[in-house]
Scaffold this motif. Sequence first.
Motif, mmCIF file in Angstrom:
data_model
loop_
_atom_site.group_PDB
_atom_site.id
_atom_site.type_symbol
_atom_site.label_atom_id
_atom_site.label_comp_id
_atom_site.label_asym_id
_atom_site.label_seq_id
_atom_site.Cartn_x
_atom_site.Cartn_y
_atom_site.Cartn_z
ATOM 1 N N ALA A 67 16.217 -19.778 -23.426
ATOM 2 C CA ALA A 67 16.015 -21.141 -22.934
ATOM 3 C C ALA A 67 15.752 -21.128 -21.431
ATOM 4 N N THR A 68 14.856 -21.971 -20.983
ATOM 5 C CA THR A 68 14.577 -22.095 -19.555
ATOM 6 C C THR A 68 15.490 -23.163 -18.949
ATOM 7 N N GLY A 69 15.510 -23.211 -17.637
ATOM 8 C CA GLY A 69 16.284 -24.245 -16.975
ATOM 9 C C GLY A 69 15.841 -25.632 -17.405
ATOM 10 N N ALA A 70 14.534 -25.829 -17.510
ATOM 11 C CA ALA A 70 14.009 -27.126 -17.948
ATOM 12 C C ALA A 70 14.443 -27.440 -19.373
ATOM 13 N N ASP A 71 14.434 -26.428 -20.249
ATOM 14 C CA ASP A 71 14.880 -26.624 -21.636
ATOM 15 C C ASP A 71 16.313 -27.137 -21.672
ATOM 16 N N VAL A 72 17.168 -26.498 -20.883
ATOM 17 C CA VAL A 72 18.589 -26.851 -20.891
ATOM 18 C C VAL A 72 18.776 -28.296 -20.438
ATOM 19 N N ASP A 110 11.414 -22.949 -14.843
ATOM 20 C CA ASP A 110 10.709 -22.087 -15.799
ATOM 21 C C ASP A 110 11.332 -20.707 -15.951
ATOM 22 N N ARG A 111 12.474 -20.507 -15.318
ATOM 23 C CA ARG A 111 13.156 -19.221 -15.440
ATOM 24 C C ARG A 111 14.163 -19.251 -16.581
ATOM 25 N N THR A 112 14.551 -18.074 -17.032
ATOM 26 C CA THR A 112 15.441 -17.953 -18.188
ATOM 27 C C THR A 112 16.888 -18.235 -17.797
ATOM 28 N N PHE A 113 17.478 -19.190 -18.485
ATOM 29 C CA PHE A 113 18.824 -19.653 -18.171
ATOM 30 C C PHE A 113 19.844 -18.516 -18.177
ATOM 31 N N ALA A 114 19.724 -17.608 -19.127
ATOM 32 C CA ALA A 114 20.695 -16.518 -19.260
ATOM 33 C C ALA A 114 20.687 -15.586 -18.053
ATOM 34 N N ARG A 115 19.624 -15.604 -17.263
ATOM 35 C CA ARG A 115 19.513 -14.722 -16.106
ATOM 36 C C ARG A 115 19.945 -15.402 -14.804
ATOM 37 N N PHE A 116 20.340 -16.666 -14.893
ATOM 38 C CA PHE A 116 20.812 -17.361 -13.693
ATOM 39 C C PHE A 116 22.175 -16.814 -13.290
ATOM 40 N N SER A 117 22.522 -17.001 -12.030
ATOM 41 C CA SER A 117 23.899 -16.756 -11.608
ATOM 42 C C SER A 117 24.780 -17.825 -12.253
ATOM 43 N N GLY A 119 26.794 -19.832 -10.801
ATOM 44 C CA GLY A 119 26.682 -21.057 -10.013
ATOM 45 C C GLY A 119 25.415 -21.828 -10.341
ATOM 46 N N GLU A 120 24.303 -21.115 -10.503
ATOM 47 C CA GLU A 120 23.053 -21.771 -10.880
ATOM 48 C C GLU A 120 23.170 -22.398 -12.259
ATOM 49 N N GLN A 121 23.792 -21.687 -13.187
ATOM 50 C CA GLN A 121 23.974 -22.250 -14.524
ATOM 51 C C GLN A 121 24.758 -23.551 -14.484
ATOM 52 N N GLN A 122 25.825 -23.587 -13.700
ATOM 53 C CA GLN A 122 26.647 -24.789 -13.661
ATOM 54 C C GLN A 122 25.897 -25.968 -13.044
ATOM 55 N N ARG A 123 25.076 -25.711 -12.045
ATOM 56 C CA ARG A 123 24.307 -26.807 -11.455
ATOM 57 C C ARG A 123 23.237 -27.311 -12.425
ATOM 58 N N VAL A 124 22.636 -26.410 -13.185
ATOM 59 C CA VAL A 124 21.674 -26.828 -14.203
ATOM 60 C C VAL A 124 22.381 -27.621 -15.302
ATOM 61 N N LEU A 125 23.581 -27.209 -15.662
ATOM 62 C CA LEU A 125 24.347 -27.951 -16.666
ATOM 63 C C LEU A 125 24.768 -29.327 -16.143
ATOM 64 N N LEU A 126 24.987 -29.418 -14.849
ATOM 65 C CA LEU A 126 25.271 -30.723 -14.255
ATOM 66 C C LEU A 126 24.048 -31.627 -14.379
ATOM 67 N N ALA A 127 22.869 -31.074 -14.117
ATOM 68 C CA ALA A 127 21.638 -31.845 -14.301
ATOM 69 C C ALA A 127 21.491 -32.265 -15.759
ATOM 70 N N ARG A 128 21.819 -31.357 -16.685
ATOM 71 C CA ARG A 128 21.741 -31.682 -18.119
ATOM 72 C C ARG A 128 22.656 -32.847 -18.468
ATOM 73 N N ALA A 129 23.870 -32.840 -17.917
ATOM 74 C CA ALA A 129 24.830 -33.895 -18.230
ATOM 75 C C ALA A 129 24.339 -35.263 -17.776
ATOM 76 N N LEU A 130 23.440 -35.283 -16.791
ATOM 77 C CA LEU A 130 22.929 -36.546 -16.259
ATOM 78 C C LEU A 130 21.616 -36.974 -16.901
ATOM 79 N N ALA A 131 21.044 -36.110 -17.732
ATOM 80 C CA ALA A 131 19.713 -36.379 -18.275
ATOM 81 C C ALA A 131 19.675 -37.615 -19.158
ATOM 82 N N ALA A 132 20.775 -37.906 -19.844
ATOM 83 C CA ALA A 132 20.832 -39.083 -20.717
ATOM 84 C C ALA A 132 21.326 -40.322 -19.983
ATOM 85 N N GLN A 133 21.442 -40.233 -18.666
ATOM 86 C CA GLN A 133 21.870 -41.348 -17.822
ATOM 87 C C GLN A 133 23.218 -41.923 -18.260
#
Length: 234
Positions: A67-72, A110-117, A119-133
Amino acid sequence: VGERWALIGPNGAGKTTLMGIAGAETFPSEGAASVLGHRLGTTDLRELRARIGHVDAAMAARFRSRATGADVVRSGVTGTILVRSGHLTADDRRRASDLLEELGCAHLADRTFARFSRGEQQRVLLARALAAQPDLLLLDEPTAGLDLPGREAFLAGLDELARTHPSLTTVHVSHHVEELPASLTHALLLRDGAVVTAAPAGKALTSEALSACFAAPVRVVAAGRRRLAVIEPG
């Protein structure tokens, strides 16, 4: 609306139980509870849960390795692990991109989520949590296991959200005062399932209140706009 709470207490204090109720995942063993103005047991839980975002320390492991960051982030629109592209509008995709940029993660789209640090994963997950407003954001020890730069980047993201999403209510569980953002407005301290104090952060996060919460001689010191709690030597 727009309050940013810390939920603090020792192991076994009742934090997990309270977060389960706040997330409309469990019911209180006695009495009644209301979440976002709806009493549990008298409302459609699926609709209520759709208004609540989550980030915890274990969530990253649930996503497929490619999965990419955008996918997540886009998966957060439907509250699923896999992206349901047919359910996404152009606005949904635009919002996902905007959230990644807002949290300093646009370069990860466009990078692979599993290869993030971590800290990067958690910030992307924070963005995910806000995606549904969502109207309510639950943060369950979101910086656990992060290194210092990763933790600080995540907390800076929370401070930015306080500015850009002023109506979003958050509940942030932590054992450590230094892992709370500067934008915190209130704190609830628990011990043995009982409230030690619930008040604005400046009144709740004091040496006296935290000492009572942890049954230890805690001293709170200022650390810029944040706080640090230490145990006084015996």
